[in-house]
Scaffold this motif. Structure first.
Motif, PDB file in Angstrom:
ATOM      1  N   THR A 135     -16.113  -1.187   0.506  1.00  0.00           N
ATOM      2  CA  THR A 135     -15.310  -1.961  -0.437  1.00  0.00           C
ATOM      3  C   THR A 135     -13.901  -2.169   0.073  1.00  0.00           C
ATOM      4  OG1 THR A 135     -16.607  -1.020  -2.244  1.00  0.00           O
ATOM      5  CG2 THR A 135     -14.545  -2.084  -2.841  1.00  0.00           C
ATOM      6  N   SER A 136     -13.282  -1.117   0.558  1.00  0.00           N
ATOM      7  CA  SER A 136     -11.902  -1.246   1.043  1.00  0.00           C
ATOM      8  C   SER A 136     -11.858  -2.089   2.315  1.00  0.00           C
ATOM      9  CB  SER A 136     -11.279   0.125   1.268  1.00  0.00           C
ATOM     10  OG  SER A 136     -11.945   0.815   2.280  1.00  0.00           O
ATOM     11  N   SER A 137     -12.865  -2.037   3.161  1.00  0.00           N
ATOM     12  CA  SER A 137     -12.859  -2.866   4.360  1.00  0.00           C
ATOM     13  C   SER A 137     -13.013  -4.336   3.992  1.00  0.00           C
ATOM     14  CB  SER A 137     -13.948  -2.435   5.345  1.00  0.00           C
ATOM     15  OG  SER A 137     -15.212  -2.733   4.832  1.00  0.00           O
ATOM     16  N   ARG A 138     -13.780  -4.666   3.006  1.00  0.00           N
ATOM     17  CA  ARG A 138     -13.915  -6.051   2.545  1.00  0.00           C
ATOM     18  C   ARG A 138     -12.592  -6.528   1.937  1.00  0.00           C
ATOM     19  NH1 ARG A 138     -19.788  -6.471  -0.424  1.00  0.00           N
ATOM     20  NH2 ARG A 138     -21.008  -6.396   1.480  1.00  0.00           N
ATOM     21  N   TYR A 139     -11.968  -5.637   1.205  1.00  0.00           N
ATOM     22  CA  TYR A 139     -10.701  -5.998   0.573  1.00  0.00           C
ATOM     23  C   TYR A 139      -9.631  -6.231   1.651  1.00  0.00           C
ATOM     24  CZ  TYR A 139      -6.586  -5.736  -2.355  1.00  0.00           C
ATOM     25  OH  TYR A 139      -5.379  -6.008  -2.978  1.00  0.00           O
TER      26      TYR A 139
END
Length: 143
Positions: A135-139
Motif C-alpha cells: 500500500t505504501s509503495s503504491r502511494y
C-alpha cells in the motif's frame, strides 16, 4: 512464510498412541467385569429356579440333586464375586494408566496449540506488514 510444523509431533503421536492403547485396555477390563456380572446374574437366576423347584420334588434323589446344584451355584457365585473384585482392581489400575496417558498427551497438545497460535500471530503480522508495504509503495509511486 513456511508451513507450521510442530517439532515434537512424533512425541505427540507416540503419546496419542499410548493413550489409545490405555483406553483400549481400560475398555477390555470393563468388558471383562461386565461379563462377570452377566455370569453372576445367570447363576442367581439358575439358583432361584432350582430353589423354586424344591417344593415340587417327588423323590429324595431329586431333592439331593437340587440341593447339590444349589450348593454348586453358591460356590460358583462366590468364585465369580472374587473374580469380579479382582476385575474391579484391574479396572482401577487401567483407569489410572489411562488418566496418566491422557494427561501426558494433553500437555503436548496444549503446547502444540500454543505454538500454532504464536505461528498464526506471526504469520498475520507478516501479512499485515506486506500489505502495508504494498500500500505504501503504491502511494509513494502515485505521488
Amino acid at each position: 512464510m513456511k508451513k507450521f510444523q510442530f517439532t515434537l509431533q512424533k512425541v505427540l503421536d507416540l503419546r496419542q498412541f499410548t493413550e489409545d492403547q490405555a483406553k483400549t485396555a481400560l475398555a477390555q477390563a470393563i468388558s471383562h467385569a461386565d461379563y462377570i456380572k452377566v455370569q453372576l446374574a445367570e447363576v442367581a437366576e439358575k439358583r432361584a429356579a432350582a430353589n423354586a423347584s424344591r417344593s415340587t420334588c417327588a423323590s429324595i434323589e431329586e431333592h439331593i440333586v437340587i440341593e447339590n446344584f444349589i450348593t454348586r451355584m453358591d460356590i460358583k457365585k462366590e468364585s465369580l464375586l472374587q473374580e469380579l473384585a479382582q476385575a474391579e482392581l484391574v479396572i482401577e489400575e487401567k483407569r489410572k494408566v489411562f488418566a496418566e496417558a491422557m494427561k501426558d498427551r494433553k500437555v503436548l497438545s496444549n503446547l502444540k496449540e500454543k505454538k500454532y497460535a504464536e505461528y498464526r500471530k506471526t504469520y498475520f503480522k507478516i501479512q499485515d506488514e506486506m500489505v502495508d508495504d504494498i500500500t505504501s509503495s503504491r502511494y509513494n509511486v502515485a505521488i
